[in-house]
Design a protein around this motif. Structure first.
Motif, PDB file in Angstrom:
ATOM      1  N   TRP A 167       0.832  -1.203   0.000  1.00 40.33           N
ATOM      2  CA  TRP A 167       0.000   0.000   0.000  1.00 40.33           C
ATOM      3  C   TRP A 167       0.865   1.252   0.000  1.00 40.33           C
ATOM      4  CZ3 TRP A 167      -4.498   1.796  -1.164  1.00 40.33           C
ATOM      5  CH2 TRP A 167      -4.937   3.018  -0.639  1.00 40.33           C
ATOM      6  N   PHE A 168       1.981   1.226   0.728  1.00 39.50           N
ATOM      7  CA  PHE A 168       2.904   2.354   0.757  1.00 39.50           C
ATOM      8  C   PHE A 168       3.434   2.644  -0.640  1.00 39.50           C
ATOM      9  CE2 PHE A 168       7.410   3.682   1.061  1.00 39.50           C
ATOM     10  CZ  PHE A 168       7.220   4.933   1.623  1.00 39.50           C
ATOM     11  N   LYS A 174       1.583   7.826  -6.477  1.00 40.33           N
ATOM     12  CA  LYS A 174       0.576   8.821  -6.807  1.00 40.33           C
ATOM     13  C   LYS A 174       1.189  10.214  -6.901  1.00 40.33           C
ATOM     14  CE  LYS A 174      -3.209   6.359  -6.999  1.00 40.33           C
ATOM     15  NZ  LYS A 174      -4.060   6.305  -8.214  1.00 40.33           N
ATOM     16  N   ASN A 175       0.514  11.060  -7.659  1.00 41.24           N
ATOM     17  CA  ASN A 175       0.941  12.453  -7.774  1.00 41.24           C
ATOM     18  C   ASN A 175       0.757  13.164  -6.436  1.00 41.24           C
ATOM     19  OD1 ASN A 175       0.394  15.473  -8.427  1.00 41.24           O
ATOM     20  ND2 ASN A 175       1.379  14.655 -10.263  1.00 41.24           N
ATOM     21  N   THR A 219       9.983   2.207  -4.959  1.00 38.89           N
ATOM     22  CA  THR A 219       8.531   2.159  -5.134  1.00 38.89           C
ATOM     23  C   THR A 219       8.090   2.630  -6.511  1.00 38.89           C
ATOM     24  OG1 THR A 219       8.300   4.398  -4.196  1.00 38.89           O
ATOM     25  CG2 THR A 219       8.152   2.535  -2.670  1.00 38.89           C
ATOM     26  N   ARG A 220       8.942   3.333  -7.244  1.00 31.24           N
ATOM     27  CA  ARG A 220       8.549   3.886  -8.545  1.00 31.24           C
ATOM     28  C   ARG A 220       8.221   2.789  -9.551  1.00 31.24           C
ATOM     29  NH1 ARG A 220       6.552   8.488  -7.235  1.00 31.24           N
ATOM     30  NH2 ARG A 220       8.001   9.744  -5.984  1.00 31.24           N
ATOM     31  N   ASP A 221       8.945   1.699  -9.484  1.00 32.25           N
ATOM     32  CA  ASP A 221       8.706   0.567 -10.380  1.00 32.25           C
ATOM     33  C   ASP A 221       7.817  -0.436  -9.658  1.00 32.25           C
ATOM     34  OD1 ASP A 221       8.713  -1.656 -12.009  1.00 32.25           O
ATOM     35  OD2 ASP A 221      10.850  -1.535 -12.468  1.00 32.25           O
ATOM     36  N   ARG A 222       6.563  -0.512 -10.066  1.00 36.27           N
ATOM     37  CA  ARG A 222       5.589  -1.349  -9.363  1.00 36.27           C
ATOM     38  C   ARG A 222       5.991  -2.820  -9.351  1.00 36.27           C
ATOM     39  NH1 ARG A 222       0.943  -4.218 -10.914  1.00 36.27           N
ATOM     40  NH2 ARG A 222      -0.686  -4.308  -9.319  1.00 36.27           N
ATOM     41  N   GLY A 223       6.375  -3.344 -10.482  1.00 33.95           N
ATOM     42  CA  GLY A 223       6.736  -4.756 -10.554  1.00 33.95           C
ATOM     43  C   GLY A 223       7.947  -5.082  -9.707  1.00 33.95           C
ATOM     44  N   SER A 224       8.977  -4.248  -9.801  1.00 35.60           N
ATOM     45  CA  SER A 224      10.194  -4.465  -9.025  1.00 35.60           C
ATOM     46  C   SER A 224       9.911  -4.343  -7.525  1.00 35.60           C
ATOM     47  CB  SER A 224      11.266  -3.455  -9.448  1.00 35.60           C
ATOM     48  OG  SER A 224      12.420  -3.578  -8.641  1.00 35.60           O
ATOM     49  N   TRP A 225       9.084  -3.363  -7.152  1.00 34.10           N
ATOM     50  CA  TRP A 225       8.756  -3.164  -5.743  1.00 34.10           C
ATOM     51  C   TRP A 225       8.052  -4.384  -5.160  1.00 34.10           C
ATOM     52  CZ3 TRP A 225      10.057  -0.705  -1.645  1.00 34.10           C
ATOM     53  CH2 TRP A 225       9.171  -0.554  -0.569  1.00 34.10           C
ATOM     54  N   ARG A 226       7.119  -4.935  -5.891  1.00 32.65           N
ATOM     55  CA  ARG A 226       6.392  -6.110  -5.398  1.00 32.65           C
ATOM     56  C   ARG A 226       7.314  -7.314  -5.253  1.00 32.65           C
ATOM     57  NH1 ARG A 226       0.114  -6.847  -6.715  1.00 32.65           N
ATOM     58  NH2 ARG A 226      -0.576  -4.788  -6.051  1.00 32.65           N
ATOM     59  N   ARG A 227       8.248  -7.449  -6.171  1.00 36.97           N
ATOM     60  CA  ARG A 227       9.198  -8.565  -6.061  1.00 36.97           C
ATOM     61  C   ARG A 227      10.102  -8.398  -4.854  1.00 36.97           C
ATOM     62  NH1 ARG A 227       9.447  -7.789 -11.678  1.00 36.97           N
ATOM     63  NH2 ARG A 227      11.383  -6.585 -11.443  1.00 36.97           N
ATOM     64  N   HIS A 228      10.473  -7.168  -4.541  1.00 40.57           N
ATOM     65  CA  HIS A 228      11.388  -6.930  -3.427  1.00 40.57           C
ATOM     66  C   HIS A 228      10.713  -7.154  -2.070  1.00 40.57           C
ATOM     67  CE1 HIS A 228      14.123  -5.056  -6.365  1.00 40.57           C
ATOM     68  NE2 HIS A 228      15.049  -5.197  -5.440  1.00 40.57           N
ATOM     69  N   ILE A 229       9.424  -6.802  -1.963  1.00 40.91           N
ATOM     70  CA  ILE A 229       8.764  -6.893  -0.661  1.00 40.91           C
ATOM     71  C   ILE A 229       8.102  -8.244  -0.439  1.00 40.91           C
ATOM     72  CG2 ILE A 229       8.336  -4.421  -0.633  1.00 40.91           C
ATOM     73  CD1 ILE A 229       5.425  -4.981  -1.299  1.00 40.91           C
TER      74      ILE A 229
END
Length: 237
Positions: A167-168, A174-175, A219-229
């Protein structure tokens, strides 16, 4: 409120399946909650949801925690005959738990104020479910990790952390002009109560990030962020 409920029920029955249903639903809720509204961003609209943000901490979420736990048990009881069958493969039991029961337990946790007692309640409920799925109880004195390895289920506390970080990341992408980002700059007037201040969401996010050795820049890259967390269960030897 009963009259409003009856009206909503009649409208919903007539518009079921219509593409206009979400819009009309939001318009009706907007009218009903008009008296509760204050200036944006204290009231925000997200698709077919209306979010009301309280100015005080009087409303605790103990009831929400208990409700989620009850919903998880309801899901479990609905499939008891299958999940308690010793002939049913353990990995499939674990997959059913991950896809049906755990989402009910974790519903809304990404926005909860962080308290150890909430995580403890979740952990206790989860382990009771996992033990019974394996046909054991606390009397058998078997370590929790053995059940997790057998079913392939990660600790629910880690999944709660993953939900918060997901969620973070969504909010960070978001803008700055978006309502959910404007909430970050709100200053609530008043005097803090005595005692140690409660841990804020920002502080908890920093703890979660430090535990994974990650930074906000990912967090800017959605796919990468999800893989990391994403937390992957490591089987114990």
């Amino acid at each position: 409120m009963i009259a409003y409920h009856d009206a909503l029920s009649r409208i919903a029955s007539r518009l079921e399946g219509s593409t206009l249903s979400p819009f009309i639903y939001t318009v009706i809720l907007e009218e009903i909650s008009q008296s509760l509204w204050e200036t944006v961003p204290w009231c925000m609209l997200f698709a077919d949801y209306i979010v009301l943000v309280a100015e005080t901490r009087e409303e605790e979420i103990d009831g929400d925690v208990n409700h989620c736990i009850q919903e998880g048990w309801i899901k479990w009881r609905a499939a008891t005959a299958l999940l308690c069958d010793r002939l049913f493969p353990s990995k499939l039991k674990g997959k059913f738990y991950r896809t049906s029961i755990r989402p009910a337990l974790l519903y809304g946790t990404k926005c909860w104020p962080v308290k150890k007692i909430f995580e403890h309640k979740m952990k206790v409920s989860e382990m009771r479910i996992l033990r019974w799925m394996c046909g054991h109880t606390l009397v058998d004195r078997i370590r929790n990790q053995e059940f997790r390895d057998k079913l392939g289920v990660a600790p629910i506390s880690r999944k709660m952390s993953e939900n918060r970080l997901r969620w973070f990341g969504h909010v960070q992408r978001k803008n700055l002009a978006a309502p959910m980002r404007r909430v970050e700059s709100i200053i609530v007037e008043g005097k803090r109560s005595r005692g140690r201040p409660k841990r804020t969401s920002d502080e908890q996010i920093k703890v979660d990030l430090c535990s994974l050795n990650h930074s906000e820049g990912l967090t800017r890259d959605r796919g990468s962020w999800r893989r990391h967390i994403h937390f992957r269960l490591l089987m114990s030897s």
